[in-house]
Design an enzyme around this catalytic site. Structure first.
Site, PDB file in Angstrom:
ATOM      1  N   TYR A 249     -45.465 -57.023  -9.826  1.00  0.00           N
ATOM      2  CA  TYR A 249     -45.695 -56.400  -8.112  1.00  0.00           C
ATOM      3  C   TYR A 249     -44.717 -57.303  -6.817  1.00  0.00           C
ATOM      4  O   TYR A 249     -44.211 -57.822  -6.849  1.00  0.00           O
ATOM      5  CB  TYR A 249     -47.120 -57.179  -7.307  1.00  0.00           C
ATOM      6  CG  TYR A 249     -48.649 -57.035  -8.054  1.00  0.00           C
ATOM      7  CD1 TYR A 249     -48.654 -56.093  -8.890  1.00  0.00           C
ATOM      8  CD2 TYR A 249     -49.481 -57.961  -7.482  1.00  0.00           C
ATOM      9  CE1 TYR A 249     -49.585 -55.665  -9.414  1.00  0.00           C
ATOM     10  CE2 TYR A 249     -50.487 -57.771  -8.037  1.00  0.00           C
ATOM     11  CZ  TYR A 249     -50.762 -56.636  -9.050  1.00  0.00           C
ATOM     12  OH  TYR A 249     -51.854 -55.922  -9.271  1.00  0.00           O
TER      13      TYR A 249
ATOM     14  N   LEU B 173     -62.653 -43.976  -0.804  1.00  0.00           N
ATOM     15  CA  LEU B 173     -63.898 -43.224  -1.237  1.00  0.00           C
ATOM     16  C   LEU B 173     -64.948 -43.960  -0.912  1.00  0.00           C
ATOM     17  O   LEU B 173     -66.078 -43.193  -0.327  1.00  0.00           O
ATOM     18  CB  LEU B 173     -63.783 -42.473  -2.927  1.00  0.00           C
ATOM     19  CG  LEU B 173     -64.926 -41.305  -2.641  1.00  0.00           C
ATOM     20  CD1 LEU B 173     -64.580 -40.286  -1.831  1.00  0.00           C
ATOM     21  CD2 LEU B 173     -65.706 -41.476  -4.428  1.00  0.00           C
TER      22      LEU B 173
ATOM     23  N   THR C 174     -65.241 -46.307   2.270  1.00  0.00           N
ATOM     24  CA  THR C 174     -65.832 -46.995   2.824  1.00  0.00           C
ATOM     25  C   THR C 174     -66.363 -46.462   4.320  1.00  0.00           C
ATOM     26  O   THR C 174     -66.236 -44.752   4.437  1.00  0.00           O
ATOM     27  CB  THR C 174     -64.400 -47.539   3.521  1.00  0.00           C
ATOM     28  OG1 THR C 174     -63.327 -45.376   3.079  1.00  0.00           O
ATOM     29  CG2 THR C 174     -63.671 -48.463   2.195  1.00  0.00           C
TER      30      THR C 174
END
Length: 304
Positions: free
Chosen positions: A50, A203, A205
């Protein structure tokens, strides 16, 4: 916040912070981590790749002053070999894992890792060699526990049978319920699920309509765009809080270790925690009703 205990005795907060979205500005990232701690979140999930290692550095720096608490758990991942130019290639070799762990220790500023996870994997990997690398690191006291992050059933099943993994990280939510086909085996082996992607790219939320149009215009899995929209609308008839529903759905599984939520702002984290707390009051009957309105999905690739 409830803690779920791994075989090694490590306790994971039921809601964990996925650190990938913290960004590279330290003060901003620190404010999110501090708020997570205020909410009772004690599990922090990162990876060596990351932001090319900067994420580990930020997480380690922000949590350094809390090292004496004893309840902070950091999970990181390995397997994507980072070259000098910043590009990566898959490398699950013992040599790389035992070398790269030193880099993660340095970047996180810790003497040992709580949870070390293989960041992917295929059935063509040198599986026994990879497992032996993790076993040796555990025996040497460099790591306390290890796990894998995978959506490949053939790989998952091999590790369940031949290794001492304590966690399995997979995308898992009310729509992508494919891990249900593995969860009984996972639970029988005493392994805990780390559920990533619980809100499924937005999706699940309050912003579901925009997420549907922007990220699922071609549908996904067994759903066409229209079917997915109809399914989401049907679930909302049961409870309009889609995030809380999927949190409750995940918490209903005994194998759950932690729900990994990402956050790019304090406000987003606060909203996730608010929905998590609301989820605790949803009845199992409501969750079952919502589950009945979605398709039963199964893994179709990497099953043999």
């Amino acid at each position: 916040m409830q803690k779920n205990i791994l075989k090694s005795g490590i306790e994971l907060s039921e809601l964990g912070l996925g650190c990938m979205s913290l960004g590279t500005e330290y003060d901003h990232a620190e404010s999110i981590i501090e708020r997570a701690l205020e909410h009772g979140i004690t599990y922090f999930d990162t990876a060596d790749m990351y932001d090319k290692g900067q994420n580990e550095e930020i997480v380690g720096k922000a949590l350094k002053k809390y090292q004496d608490r004893g309840d902070i758990v950091i999970g990181t991942k390995v397997g994507n070999h980072i070259k000098d130019d910043g590009s990566t290639f898959w490398d699950p070799s013992k040599k790389y894992i035992k070398s790269q762990v030193k880099t993660s220790l340095q970047q996180l500023g810790v003497e040992h890792l709580d949870l070390y996870q293989l960041h992917g994997g295929t059935i063509d990997d040198p599986l026994d060699e990879t497992i032996s690398a993790f076993d040796e690191l555990k025996q040497e006291g460099i790591i306390r526990a290890y796990g894998i992050s995978s959506i490949r059933p053939n790989v998952i099943n091999y590790y369940l049978e031949h290794s001492d993994i304590e966690t399995l990280m997979s995308q898992f939510n009310l729509i992508d319920n494919r891990p249900e086909t593995l969860i009984d085996r996972v639970h029988q082996e005493g392994v805990k699920m780390l559920a990533r992607g619980p809100v499924f790219k937005g999706l699940l939320t309050s912003n579901s309509n925009n997420a549907l149009d922007q990220k699922f215009s071609d549908g996904i899995f067994d759903y066409s765009y229209q079917e997915l929209g109809e399914t989401i609308a049907s679930i909302k008839e049961i409870d309009n809080n889609l995030t809380a529903l999927t949190f409750n759905y995940l918490m209903s599984h005994d194998a759950l270790g932690s729900i990994i939520v990402g956050a790019s702002s304090v406000e987003q984290l606060d909203e996730n925690v608010k929905n998590f707390n609301y989820a605790k009051d949803i009845s199992l009957d409501v969750t079952k009703a919502a589950r009945e309105r979605v398709k039963d999905l199964e893994y179709t690739a990497h099953v043999d």
